[in-house]
Each structure stands twice: as C-alpha cells, then as structure tokens.
Design an enzyme around this catalytic site. Structure first.
Site, mmCIF file in Angstrom:
data_model
loop_
_atom_site.group_PDB
_atom_site.id
_atom_site.type_symbol
_atom_site.label_atom_id
_atom_site.label_comp_id
_atom_site.label_asym_id
_atom_site.label_seq_id
_atom_site.Cartn_x
_atom_site.Cartn_y
_atom_site.Cartn_z
ATOM 1 N N SER A 148 0.851 -1.198 0.000
ATOM 2 C CA SER A 148 0.000 0.000 0.000
ATOM 3 C C SER A 148 0.878 1.237 0.000
ATOM 4 C CB SER A 148 -0.870 0.011 1.255
ATOM 5 O OG SER A 148 -1.434 1.283 1.449
ATOM 6 N N TYR A 161 -1.483 -0.717 10.187
ATOM 7 C CA TYR A 161 -1.644 -1.100 8.771
ATOM 8 C C TYR A 161 -0.388 -0.690 7.977
ATOM 9 C CZ TYR A 161 -3.651 -1.033 4.030
ATOM 10 O OH TYR A 161 -3.894 -1.227 2.696
HETATM 11 N N1 LIG Z 1 -8.520 -0.335 -1.686
HETATM 12 C C1 LIG Z 1 -7.494 0.463 -1.502
HETATM 13 O O1 LIG Z 1 -7.613 1.688 -1.537
HETATM 14 C C2 LIG Z 1 -6.118 -0.134 -1.256
HETATM 15 C C3 LIG Z 1 -5.018 0.739 -1.276
HETATM 16 C C4 LIG Z 1 -3.758 0.222 -1.070
HETATM 17 C C5 LIG Z 1 -3.593 -1.126 -0.844
HETATM 18 N N2 LIG Z 1 -4.672 -1.934 -0.808
HETATM 19 C C6 LIG Z 1 -4.417 -3.360 -0.545
HETATM 20 O O2 LIG Z 1 -5.016 -4.137 -1.571
HETATM 21 C C7 LIG Z 1 -5.398 -5.412 -1.038
HETATM 22 C C8 LIG Z 1 -6.856 -5.670 -1.360
HETATM 23 O O3 LIG Z 1 -7.620 -4.613 -0.788
HETATM 24 P P1 LIG Z 1 -9.132 -4.350 -1.190
HETATM 25 O O4 LIG Z 1 -9.345 -2.887 -1.059
HETATM 26 O O5 LIG Z 1 -9.469 -5.048 -2.465
HETATM 27 O O6 LIG Z 1 -9.877 -5.097 0.049
HETATM 28 P P2 LIG Z 1 -11.379 -5.611 0.177
HETATM 29 O O7 LIG Z 1 -12.242 -4.878 -0.747
HETATM 30 O O8 LIG Z 1 -11.693 -5.553 1.645
HETATM 31 O O9 LIG Z 1 -11.263 -7.135 -0.271
HETATM 32 C C9 LIG Z 1 -10.489 -8.003 0.519
HETATM 33 C C10 LIG Z 1 -10.644 -9.425 0.060
HETATM 34 O O10 LIG Z 1 -9.941 -10.273 0.975
HETATM 35 C C11 LIG Z 1 -10.850 -11.183 1.621
HETATM 36 N N3 LIG Z 1 -10.392 -11.333 3.001
HETATM 37 C C12 LIG Z 1 -10.261 -10.374 3.956
HETATM 38 N N4 LIG Z 1 -9.774 -10.909 5.087
HETATM 39 C C13 LIG Z 1 -9.595 -12.234 4.852
HETATM 40 C C14 LIG Z 1 -9.112 -13.313 5.622
HETATM 41 N N5 LIG Z 1 -8.714 -13.147 6.893
HETATM 42 N N6 LIG Z 1 -9.037 -14.543 5.043
HETATM 43 C C15 LIG Z 1 -9.428 -14.737 3.763
HETATM 44 N N7 LIG Z 1 -9.903 -13.744 2.967
HETATM 45 C C16 LIG Z 1 -9.974 -12.513 3.511
HETATM 46 C C17 LIG Z 1 -12.218 -10.508 1.478
HETATM 47 O O11 LIG Z 1 -13.302 -11.429 1.518
HETATM 48 P P3 LIG Z 1 -14.011 -11.791 2.931
HETATM 49 O O12 LIG Z 1 -14.338 -10.506 3.585
HETATM 50 O O13 LIG Z 1 -15.188 -12.602 2.519
HETATM 51 O O14 LIG Z 1 -13.013 -12.613 3.686
HETATM 52 C C18 LIG Z 1 -12.077 -9.926 0.071
HETATM 53 O O15 LIG Z 1 -12.231 -10.922 -0.905
HETATM 54 C C19 LIG Z 1 -5.095 -5.350 0.465
HETATM 55 O O16 LIG Z 1 -3.839 -5.924 0.722
HETATM 56 C C20 LIG Z 1 -5.037 -3.857 0.762
HETATM 57 O O17 LIG Z 1 -4.226 -3.550 1.881
HETATM 58 C C21 LIG Z 1 -5.935 -1.484 -1.000
#
Ligand SMILES: NC(=O)c1ccc[n+]([C@@H]2O[C@H](COP(=O)([O-])OP(=O)(O)OC[C@H]3O[C@@H](n4cnc5c(N)ncnc54)[C@H](OP(=O)(O)O)[C@@H]3O)[C@@H](O)[C@H]2O)c1
Length: 204
Positions: A148, A161
């Site tokens: 991130s 985080y």
């Molecule tokens: N969105 C942003 O702005 C952003 C920015 C920088 C970095 N990131 C990084 O990108 C990655 C994805 O983020 P996102 O925004 O796509 O997140 P998200 O929308 O919350 O999706 C997360 C995914 O991971 C699954 N998940 C969460 N906890 C889990 C666990 N303990 N075991 C198994 N599955 C799990 C969720 O499904 P369930 O809830 O059903 O488990 C979902 O499929 C992360 O590493 C995040 O730190 C995101």
C-alpha cells in the site's frame, strides 16, 4: 494484434488470496482472462459463491472456497488443497488479503495490533513458505505482495496497517534475494486509494 495473442498465461496456475471482491477479484479475473487456472479464498461464503458463479458464466477457469488466512491451520490446509488441485505446481501466488482500520495510535488495542499484523504480514510470510515447494516445482514461480502507499508515506490513524505493509516491502526484497536461485520472482505492488469495499471510508 490482440493483447491476449501477444502473451498468454495458458497452462499457468495461480493462487490469489481474497479474490471475492475488490482488488483481489480484479486480479483473479485478469489472470484467468490471460488463460491461467486460478484458485481463490475468502471468508464470506455467499459473496464467494456469487463471484464463482460470475466466473463460471464468463467461462473463466476459477475455483475457490472459504478460508480465513489469519489462521495458521487454515493456511496449511489451503496449500495442501492447492497442491492437490494444481498437481504440486504453482506459478503465481498473490498475497492480497489485508485488514485495516482507522484509529489513533492510543486507541489501538493489543488485539487490533495482533490481528492486523497476522492478517497482513504473517499470513503472506507463512503462505509464501508453504507455497515455496510448489513455486519451485513449477520452474518459474512468482509471488506478488499487495502492499500500500501507506507503507511509503507517513499517515495519521493507519499506524499498524502502514507498519505491516512497510515490513511486507522489506520481506519482498529479502525473499527476492533468497529465492532467485529457485527461479522464483518476488514483487510487491503498492496501490494508492482504489474504490473497493475496504476503502469505503474514503468514499462516504
Ligand atoms: N482499496 C485500496 O484503496 C487499497 C489501497 C492500497 C492497498 N490496498 C491493498 O489491496 C489489497 C486488497 O484490498 P481491497 O481494497 O481489495 O480489500 P477488500 O475490498 O476488503 O477485499 C479483501 C478481500 O480479501 C478477503 N479477506 C479479507 N480478510 C480475509 C481473511 N482473513 N481470510 C481470507 N480472505 C480474507 C475478502 O473477503 P471476505 O471478507 O469474505 O473474507 C475480500 O475478498 C489489500 O492488501 C489492501 O491492503 C488497497
């Protein structure tokens, strides 16, 4: 020439953690569209089933089932299953799962700290260890950590985080040095804010 004809992932295998929504789902779909067989895991069964149905309708080669990657036992079970599905070989591991919250440092509990570090850092570290034999057996393995921008910039209210993601960047460098000899390439992507369920607080 179409992009898909210029290069292809046909015959390759991929495990993407947290592929039922957000960035993980986009990664699963992109890998599968390029021809890879992908497997993914998430905790919410209903949402996962909905995504699996969508991928079946799109004729994408994706399998998945429920798993909480914050559990060490479930991680071990996951890699055993992936080994069985892909005949002991894995080309691509995407460590995508993370959890995060917005809290001032003084309000962060020990439980918050442990859960975030376990889900964001330990899970990717342990899954990489467990997947190493499969990645090596593939002859050309890849691990992609999803970090991130919070790993690179100082932020308020995202201390644990950001710390977990900063450590992930360093883990990427160390694994890249150690596992190059095994033909395993390690990379890390550090996105800015992307409109996903996790980032909903930025869009309210
Ligand atoms: N969105 C942003 O702005 C952003 C920015 C920088 C970095 N990131 C990084 O990108 C990655 C994805 O983020 P996102 O925004 O796509 O997140 P998200 O929308 O919350 O999706 C997360 C995914 O991971 C699954 N998940 C969460 N906890 C889990 C666990 N303990 N075991 C198994 N599955 C799990 C969720 O499904 P369930 O809830 O059903 O488990 C979902 O499929 C992360 O590493 C995040 O730190 C995101």
């Amino acid at each position: 020439m179409e992009l898909g004809n210029r290069w292809s992932l046909r015959g390759e295998t991929a495990l993407v953690t947290g592929g039922s929504k957000g960035i993980g789902r986009a990664i699963v779909e992109e890998l599968a569209r390029f021809g890879a067989a992908a497997h993914t895991r998430a905790r919410n069964e209903a949402e996962l089933k909905e995504s699996l149905q969508k991928w079946t309708d799109l004729k994408l080669q994706v399998t998945g089932s429920v798993c909480d990657v914050s559990s060490s036992e479930e991680r071990e079970k996951l890699i055993k299953e992936v080994s069985a599905i892909f005949n002991g070989k894995l080309n691509i591991l995407v460590n995508n799962v993370a959890s995060g919250y917005i809290k001032p440092v003084l309000e962060v509990t020990q439980e918050d700290y442990k859960h975030t570090m376990n889900t964001n850092l330990e899970a990717g570290f342990h899954l990489s260890q467990l997947a190493h034999p499969l990645l090596k057996a593939s002859g050309r393995g890849n691990i992609i950590f999803i970090s991130s921008i919070a790993s690179l910039e100082g932020t308020t209210f995202m201390s644990v985080y950001g710390t977990s993601k900063g450590a992930m960047n360093q883990l990427t460098r160390c694994l890249a040095c150690e596992w190059a000899k095994d033909n395993i390439r390690i990379n890390c992507v550090a996105p800015g804010v992307i409109n996903t369920p996790m980032a909903k607080w930025f869009y309210v």
